[in-house]
Design a protein around this motif. Structure first.
Motif, PDB file in Angstrom:
ATOM      1  N   UNK A  15       0.853  -1.186   0.000  1.00  0.00           N
ATOM      2  CA  UNK A  15       0.000   0.000   0.000  1.00  0.00           C
ATOM      3  C   UNK A  15       0.893   1.241   0.000  1.00  0.00           C
ATOM      4  N   UNK A  16       0.800   2.030  -1.058  1.00  0.00           N
ATOM      5  CA  UNK A  16       1.617   3.245  -1.172  1.00  0.00           C
ATOM      6  C   UNK A  16       0.780   4.511  -1.186  1.00  0.00           C
ATOM      7  N   UNK A 183      10.358  -0.288   5.285  1.00  0.00           N
ATOM      8  CA  UNK A 183       9.254  -1.181   4.923  1.00  0.00           C
ATOM      9  C   UNK A 183       8.443  -1.455   6.180  1.00  0.00           C
ATOM     10  N   UNK A 184       7.125  -1.349   6.074  1.00  0.00           N
ATOM     11  CA  UNK A 184       6.259  -1.512   7.242  1.00  0.00           C
ATOM     12  C   UNK A 184       5.277  -2.651   6.975  1.00  0.00           C
ATOM     13  N   UNK A 185       5.159  -3.539   7.949  1.00  0.00           N
ATOM     14  CA  UNK A 185       4.311  -4.723   7.795  1.00  0.00           C
ATOM     15  C   UNK A 185       3.237  -4.749   8.873  1.00  0.00           C
ATOM     16  N   UNK A 186       1.992  -4.828   8.436  1.00  0.00           N
ATOM     17  CA  UNK A 186       0.896  -5.106   9.356  1.00  0.00           C
ATOM     18  C   UNK A 186       0.464  -6.538   9.104  1.00  0.00           C
ATOM     19  N   UNK A 187       0.672  -7.402  10.091  1.00  0.00           N
ATOM     20  CA  UNK A 187       0.270  -8.797   9.967  1.00  0.00           C
ATOM     21  C   UNK A 187      -1.204  -8.886  10.355  1.00  0.00           C
ATOM     22  N   UNK A 237       0.718   5.478   4.532  1.00  0.00           N
ATOM     23  CA  UNK A 237       1.191   4.673   3.397  1.00  0.00           C
ATOM     24  C   UNK A 237       1.679   5.621   2.312  1.00  0.00           C
ATOM     25  N   UNK A 238       2.952   5.534   1.994  1.00  0.00           N
ATOM     26  CA  UNK A 238       3.543   6.416   0.987  1.00  0.00           C
ATOM     27  C   UNK A 238       4.400   5.603   0.037  1.00  0.00           C
TER      28      UNK A 238
END
Length: 298
Positions: A15-16, A183-187, A237-238
């Motif tokens: 998601x950017x 980098x960002x992760x939502x599990x 989110x970018x």
């Protein structure tokens, strides 16, 4: 046949631009069309191999660094994902920090202070198991926590969450401009799967230590947390610091997506081992001559 490890699997969950993002569009039980666990294991192994090879160049080149942020509800699998995905990486090049409830010292600083101290050095991979995003998640669900942060009362307004999103976006832009890939992760685990994992922790003695009564209390605020996660991802989110909203009901699939996302990001950096100049080559030739002469003299 399973997809190749660079087939764009992770891209599906990237998601950017959060303007149209809706959390319910990502199904926690998704498996990317991969039905056999043996196929997933093969793909994960390939992804880890790509990651391992790239990390050696990252470390040797000593120009870029990589910051991986993991956020999730309890029992979503952050620890296991980090363990499995990073299993092939040289531990000397990795730094892992888990952020719990802030200490008294941390509460006496700005909300980015405690994580800023732990940013990865050039050539290294930094992992945040929870992060400054707790300030727009847990603290937003429990606004009473703001009272412990010693902020001037006039700064605690209805705009505080918007202001924190603005500060986070500016901070991450700053990091990227200084060679830190973010980098960002939502599990994304379902409420039903979380319940199953909680019961497993209660049923299996070796997992009892993982369980806390507070986990169940927070589960009662599930809707509030999902709203906070959705808004956080929408607002932060970018293109330069994307979120990956990763289905987490199937741990094997979660690990596969995360491994590919990291390997793809490193592949985009054009990492190379440093080239030696003429003087260095002369030095190496001299060292070889010395060692070979030593061997002949034996």
């Amino acid at each position: 046949m399973p997809a190749s490890p660079s087939s764009g699997l992770a891209e599906r969950y990237r998601v950017t631009n959060g303007k149209k993002f809706k959390l319910h569009d990502i199904k926690p039980g998704a498996n990317g069309g991969i039905k056999l666990k043996r196929d997933a294991r093969a793909l994960l192994a390939a992804g880890i191999a790509r990651l391992s090879a790239a990390q050696k160049k990252l470390y040797a080149q000593d120009q870029w660094s990589l910051l991986l942020i993991f956020q999730a509800m309890d029992a979503a699998g952050k620890d296991g994902t980090i363990q499995h995905v990073m299993s092939g990486v040289n531990p000397q090049g990795v730094q892992v920090y888990s952020f719990k409830a802030p200490s008294a010292e941390e509460l006496d600083h700005d909300f980015l202070w405690r994580t800023s101290r732990c940013l990865p050095e050039r050539g290294r991979i930094g992992i945040f198991n929870r992060s400054y995003y707790e300030e727009t998640l847990v603290v937003r669900v429990h606004p009473e926590y703001l009272g412990a942060q010693h902020l001037p009362p006039g700064l605690i307004t209805k705009r505080i969450w918007k202001e924190r999103f603005e500060d986070i976006n500016a901070f991450e832009r700053y990091l990227v401009r200084n060679g830190i890939v973010v980098l960002k992760f939502f599990l994304h685990v379902s409420k039903a799967e979380q319940r199953r994992r909680f019961l497993s922790r209660l049923d299996e003695p070796e997992k009892n230590w993982k369980f806390s009564a507070a986990d169940v209390r927070e589960r009662g605020l599930w809707s509030d947390y999902m709203a906070a996660y959705e808004d956080t991802i929408r607002q932060t989110a970018t293109r330069y610091a994307p979120w990956f909203v990763v289905p987490a009901d199937n741990k094997w699939f979660t690990r596969l997506v995360v491994a590919e996302a990291i390997a793809d990001a490193l592949a985009g950096l054009d990492l190379r081992f440093p080239e030696v100049d003429a003087a260095k080559r002369k030095e190496l030739a001299s060292a070889r001559a010395t060692l070979e002469a030593e061997e002949r003299a034996r």
